[in-house]
Design a protein around this motif. Structure first.
Motif, PDB file in Angstrom:
ATOM      1  N   ALA A 136       0.995  -1.182  -0.043  1.00  0.00           N
ATOM      2  CA  ALA A 136      -0.059  -0.044  -0.068  1.00  0.00           C
ATOM      3  C   ALA A 136       0.958   1.354   0.023  1.00  0.00           C
ATOM      4  O   ALA A 136       0.598   2.199  -0.848  1.00  0.00           O
ATOM      5  CB  ALA A 136      -0.671  -0.077   1.216  1.00  0.00           C
ATOM      6  N   ALA A 149       1.099   4.137  -2.840  1.00  0.00           N
ATOM      7  CA  ALA A 149       0.529   5.410  -2.309  1.00  0.00           C
ATOM      8  C   ALA A 149       1.631   6.566  -2.722  1.00  0.00           C
ATOM      9  O   ALA A 149       1.210   7.554  -3.264  1.00  0.00           O
ATOM     10  CB  ALA A 149       0.349   5.697  -0.853  1.00  0.00           C
ATOM     11  N   GLU A 150       2.886   6.058  -2.702  1.00  0.00           N
ATOM     12  CA  GLU A 150       3.952   6.890  -3.286  1.00  0.00           C
ATOM     13  C   GLU A 150       4.200   6.979  -4.829  1.00  0.00           C
ATOM     14  O   GLU A 150       4.287   8.104  -5.213  1.00  0.00           O
ATOM     15  CB  GLU A 150       5.451   6.107  -2.723  1.00  0.00           C
ATOM     16  CG  GLU A 150       5.697   6.666  -1.430  1.00  0.00           C
ATOM     17  CD  GLU A 150       5.662   7.971  -1.130  1.00  0.00           C
ATOM     18  OE1 GLU A 150       6.708   8.669  -1.618  1.00  0.00           O
ATOM     19  OE2 GLU A 150       5.003   8.605  -0.239  1.00  0.00           O
ATOM     20  N   ARG A 151       3.890   5.816  -5.411  1.00  0.00           N
ATOM     21  CA  ARG A 151       3.757   5.824  -6.922  1.00  0.00           C
ATOM     22  C   ARG A 151       2.807   6.752  -7.349  1.00  0.00           C
ATOM     23  O   ARG A 151       3.035   7.529  -8.276  1.00  0.00           O
ATOM     24  CB  ARG A 151       3.607   4.379  -7.249  1.00  0.00           C
ATOM     25  CG  ARG A 151       3.887   4.364  -9.073  1.00  0.00           C
ATOM     26  CD  ARG A 151       4.145   2.871  -9.422  1.00  0.00           C
ATOM     27  NE  ARG A 151       2.862   2.123  -8.946  1.00  0.00           N
ATOM     28  CZ  ARG A 151       2.992   1.115  -8.032  1.00  0.00           C
ATOM     29  NH1 ARG A 151       3.994   0.599  -7.646  1.00  0.00           N
ATOM     30  NH2 ARG A 151       1.733   0.443  -7.775  1.00  0.00           N
ATOM     31  N   LEU A 152       1.478   6.981  -6.708  1.00  0.00           N
ATOM     32  CA  LEU A 152       0.344   7.698  -7.206  1.00  0.00           C
ATOM     33  C   LEU A 152       0.405   8.806  -6.458  1.00  0.00           C
ATOM     34  O   LEU A 152      -0.484   9.740  -6.939  1.00  0.00           O
ATOM     35  CB  LEU A 152      -0.776   6.636  -6.794  1.00  0.00           C
ATOM     36  CG  LEU A 152      -1.090   5.448  -7.408  1.00  0.00           C
ATOM     37  CD1 LEU A 152      -2.386   4.671  -7.037  1.00  0.00           C
ATOM     38  CD2 LEU A 152      -1.241   5.691  -8.854  1.00  0.00           C
ATOM     39  N   GLY A 153       1.092   9.298  -5.529  1.00  0.00           N
ATOM     40  CA  GLY A 153       1.441  10.538  -5.027  1.00  0.00           C
ATOM     41  C   GLY A 153       0.069  11.084  -4.167  1.00  0.00           C
ATOM     42  O   GLY A 153      -0.258  11.986  -4.254  1.00  0.00           O
ATOM     43  N   GLN A 154      -0.298   9.982  -3.508  1.00  0.00           N
ATOM     44  CA  GLN A 154      -1.437  10.088  -2.647  1.00  0.00           C
ATOM     45  C   GLN A 154      -1.275  11.074  -1.500  1.00  0.00           C
ATOM     46  O   GLN A 154      -0.089  10.956  -0.925  1.00  0.00           O
ATOM     47  CB  GLN A 154      -2.266   8.796  -2.344  1.00  0.00           C
ATOM     48  CG  GLN A 154      -3.058   7.942  -3.279  1.00  0.00           C
ATOM     49  CD  GLN A 154      -3.125   6.521  -3.002  1.00  0.00           C
ATOM     50  OE1 GLN A 154      -2.746   6.192  -1.839  1.00  0.00           O
ATOM     51  NE2 GLN A 154      -3.994   5.874  -3.782  1.00  0.00           N
ATOM     52  N   PRO A 155      -2.160  11.677  -0.928  1.00  0.00           N
ATOM     53  CA  PRO A 155      -2.046  12.670   0.223  1.00  0.00           C
ATOM     54  C   PRO A 155      -1.679  11.830   1.360  1.00  0.00           C
ATOM     55  O   PRO A 155      -2.335  10.788   1.571  1.00  0.00           O
ATOM     56  CB  PRO A 155      -3.197  13.542   0.199  1.00  0.00           C
ATOM     57  CG  PRO A 155      -4.097  12.571  -0.409  1.00  0.00           C
ATOM     58  CD  PRO A 155      -3.417  12.039  -1.535  1.00  0.00           C
ATOM     59  N   ALA A 156      -0.713  12.368   2.292  1.00  0.00           N
ATOM     60  CA  ALA A 156      -0.371  11.735   3.510  1.00  0.00           C
ATOM     61  C   ALA A 156      -1.212  12.275   4.631  1.00  0.00           C
ATOM     62  O   ALA A 156      -1.994  13.176   4.314  1.00  0.00           O
ATOM     63  CB  ALA A 156       1.187  12.046   3.620  1.00  0.00           C
ATOM     64  N   ASP A 211       1.941   5.825   6.729  1.00  0.00           N
ATOM     65  CA  ASP A 211       3.154   6.865   6.422  1.00  0.00           C
ATOM     66  C   ASP A 211       4.421   6.486   6.605  1.00  0.00           C
ATOM     67  O   ASP A 211       5.349   7.127   6.057  1.00  0.00           O
ATOM     68  CB  ASP A 211       2.399   8.318   7.121  1.00  0.00           C
ATOM     69  CG  ASP A 211       1.411   8.887   6.338  1.00  0.00           C
ATOM     70  OD1 ASP A 211       1.089   8.600   5.287  1.00  0.00           O
ATOM     71  OD2 ASP A 211       0.766   9.926   6.910  1.00  0.00           O
ATOM     72  N   ARG A 271       5.525   4.542   4.210  1.00  0.00           N
ATOM     73  CA  ARG A 271       6.137   5.427   3.098  1.00  0.00           C
ATOM     74  C   ARG A 271       7.300   6.294   3.148  1.00  0.00           C
ATOM     75  O   ARG A 271       8.074   6.301   2.123  1.00  0.00           O
ATOM     76  CB  ARG A 271       4.795   6.475   2.849  1.00  0.00           C
ATOM     77  CG  ARG A 271       3.509   6.013   2.132  1.00  0.00           C
ATOM     78  CD  ARG A 271       2.402   6.959   2.017  1.00  0.00           C
ATOM     79  NE  ARG A 271       2.647   7.841   0.813  1.00  0.00           N
ATOM     80  CZ  ARG A 271       1.618   8.764   0.731  1.00  0.00           C
ATOM     81  NH1 ARG A 271       0.520   8.817   1.204  1.00  0.00           N
ATOM     82  NH2 ARG A 271       2.180   9.644  -0.258  1.00  0.00           N
TER      83      ARG A 271
END
Lengths: 139, 188
Positions: free
Chosen positions: A15, A19-26, A33, A36
């Motif tokens: 996950a 999340a890092e690949r898609l640049g999702q908000p933290a 996190d 991440r």
């Protein structure tokens, strides 16, 4: 680690990577996190790098090594050729004596012509070899 | 004709500048792999040169069965592995991965990813921890995260089964996460 812990850890790692690949908000899941942050640390390039002209230097060194080898080949071939010719000249009386002893009738050999032919063949061989190595245009 | 084929053909035909282009295109991969494995800048620089000399010498043996980067990676891995063997440095250390166990019990909520990422001390700590991973794990995380190489290609470069590659990657990340949480006082 227990199997369920391993499963959980694997899911969190996957996950975090996504999340890092898609640049999702933290800031939504602190645990995710932290995973991440590990991914970000792993994605950081090393501080040290190869010098900017590394590729040019390597290519130059290889070219120089090839040229050196070609020159050495030339010199070695010339040396062997010279030794062969000198040997033939010095061996002429011995060969003649041997021929006389075993009673073989041979015509008078044109030694200078034989030496010139051998030299011609050797030079042709060197030129052919040099051309096939790309002596003048190696990149 | 693919880019790899074009480049390899140009090098083999001794076109001016072709080998320089090949080195420039793959030097980052070779550096990351070799440097992360041997961890000594001077040795790593020399080994990178050796890798490209060997690539030049053996390029006519490359059969396009894998990407050129994978083939070069394999050469780099073999050169660095031999160096470690010569220096009697281990590739795989006795596993201490599972010690400590999960650290998410009693987790506090006060974690700011962006602030942590900007925290040089924390990132330095993680960087040091990456350097302290066993050589094989350092290599794998480097190929996967820095070079973005697919697992199959990493398996081909290192000669390890894909499952082993995944397992080592998992362990490396898990170890780093545990270290981070211990450092932040998250774990009990």
């Amino acid at each position: 680690m227990k199997p369920e812990d391993i499963d959980r850890e694997m899911r969190l790692q996957a996950a975090a990577e996504a999340a890092e690949r898609l640049g999702q908000p933290a800031g939504i899941d602190p645990e995710l996190d932290r995973h991440r942050l590990v991914i970000r640390a792993l994605n950081r390039p090393t501080a040290l790098q190869l010098p900017a002209d590394f590729a040019a230097r390597i290519a130059k060194r290889i070219l120089m090594a090839e040229e050196k080898t070609s020159i050495e080949d030339w010199l070695m071939t010339l040396l062997l050729l010279g030794m062969g010719v000198v040997g033939l000249v010095y061996m002429q009386p011995v060969i003649a004596l041997v021929v006389q002893r075993v009673h073989i009738e041979v015509p008078q050999l044109p030694w200078s012509m034989i030496a010139a032919t051998i030299a011609g063949i050797a030079v042709a061989w060197i030129v052919d070899r040099t051309a096939s190595r790309g002596f003048t245009s190696a990149g | 004709m693919s880019e790899d084929q074009e480049l390899v053909s140009a090098v083999l035909a001794r076109k001016p500048g072709a080998f320089e282009r090949l080195v420039a295109r793959h030097q980052k991969l070779v550096w990351h792999l070799v440097y992360r494995m041997v961890q000594h800048p001077e040795d790593a620089r020399e080994l990178c040169q050796d890798v490209f000399f060997r690539v030049h010498e053996r390029l006519n043996q490359y059969r396009f069965e894998s990407a050129l980067s994978t083939w070069i990676g394999r050469v780099a891995f073999s050169v660095a592995t031999r160096h470690l063997q010569k220096k009697k440095l281990p590739m795989v250390e006795p596993s201490a991965d599972d010690e400590g166990g999960p650290a998410w019990e009693g987790v506090s909520d006060g974690f700011d990813l962006e602030a942590a990422c900007a925290d040089n001390e924390l990132m330095g700590l993680l960087g040091d921890a990456i350097e302290k991973l066993p050589a094989i794990q350092r290599t794998l995380v480097t190929l996967y995260h820095l070079e973005e190489m697919p697992i199959g290609d990493i398996a081909s470069v290192t000669g390890l089964p894909e499952g082993t590659v995944k397992n080592y990657l998992f362990r490396a990340r898990s170890r780093l996460r545990q270290l981070l949480e211990v450092r932040m006082g998250v774990a009990a």
